[in-house]
Design a protein around this motif. Structure first.
Motif, short mmCIF file in Angstrom:
data_model
loop_
_atom_site.label_atom_id
_atom_site.label_comp_id
_atom_site.label_asym_id
_atom_site.label_seq_id
_atom_site.Cartn_x
_atom_site.Cartn_y
_atom_site.Cartn_z
N LYS A 153 0.95 -1.09 0.08
CA LYS A 153 -0.02 0.01 -0.23
C LYS A 153 0.90 1.33 -0.18
CE LYS A 153 -4.08 1.83 2.39
NZ LYS A 153 -4.96 1.53 3.39
N GLN A 154 0.59 2.09 -0.70
CA GLN A 154 0.97 3.55 -0.65
C GLN A 154 0.28 4.56 -0.27
OE1 GLN A 154 2.19 4.76 -4.52
NE2 GLN A 154 0.15 5.12 -5.37
N LYS A 214 -1.10 8.77 0.01
CA LYS A 214 -1.71 9.57 -1.03
C LYS A 214 -0.67 10.47 -1.67
CE LYS A 214 -6.31 10.36 1.04
NZ LYS A 214 -7.09 11.28 1.69
N GLY A 256 2.00 9.17 -2.67
CA GLY A 256 2.89 7.93 -3.52
C GLY A 256 4.12 7.37 -2.95
N HIS A 288 5.69 -2.01 -5.80
CA HIS A 288 4.56 -2.09 -6.70
C HIS A 288 3.21 -1.69 -5.97
CE1 HIS A 288 6.89 -4.01 -9.84
NE2 HIS A 288 7.56 -4.89 -8.96
N PRO A 289 2.92 -0.64 -5.84
CA PRO A 289 1.71 -0.28 -4.92
C PRO A 289 0.16 -0.97 -5.75
CG PRO A 289 2.12 1.74 -6.49
CD PRO A 289 3.33 0.66 -6.71
N TYR A 290 -0.57 -1.30 -4.90
CA TYR A 290 -1.81 -2.14 -5.31
C TYR A 290 -2.79 -1.12 -5.22
CZ TYR A 290 -2.53 -3.06 -0.19
OH TYR A 290 -2.62 -2.99 1.08
N ASN A 291 -2.56 0.04 -4.53
CA ASN A 291 -3.80 1.15 -4.52
C ASN A 291 -3.34 2.47 -5.25
OD1 ASN A 291 -2.02 1.60 -2.63
ND2 ASN A 291 -3.18 2.90 -1.36
N LYS A 292 -2.51 2.28 -6.10
CA LYS A 292 -2.37 3.38 -7.00
C LYS A 292 -3.38 4.36 -7.72
CE LYS A 292 -0.38 1.27 -10.74
NZ LYS A 292 0.86 1.02 -11.48
N ASP A 293 -4.56 3.60 -7.91
CA ASP A 293 -5.58 4.33 -8.63
C ASP A 293 -6.64 4.82 -7.64
OD1 ASP A 293 -4.41 3.66 -11.15
OD2 ASP A 293 -5.27 1.66 -11.05
#
Length: 88
Positions: A53-54, A56, A58, A82-87
């Motif tokens: 998780k990242q 807000k 980034g 590799h963030p899984y919540n980037k979107d």
């Protein structure tokens, strides 16, 4: 994580989930990177990948940053994050 593993395969490496890394002197003495890319001939890791998780802004959350720092300190190579919540 499936995409990371497929990318590793596509580049001629063998993906290995939950690869153990000794991290003496780190936040924890042992870490498990989410996926390591292993050389097919030697079986040795040539790259490390951490999925997490990242924030807000980034940056990886603290838990992930500590894991990345520990592995980098032990292996002199920072895992690719590799963030899984980037979107979101």
């Amino acid at each position: 994580m499936r995409e990371v593993m497929q990318d590793i395969k596509n580049r001629g490496l063998t993906p290995k989930k939950e690869h153990h890394v000794k991290t003496p002197g780190g936040h924890k003495e042992n870490r498990y990177v989410d996926v390591a890319g292993l050389d097919k001939k030697t079986g040795q890791p040539v790259e490390y990948h951490q999925v997490g998780k990242q924030r807000k802004d980034g940056q990886p959350v603290e838990r992930e940053r500590k894991a990345l720092d520990d592995v980098e300190r032990a292996k002199r190579r920072r895992p690719t994050f590799h963030p899984y919540n980037k979107d979101k």
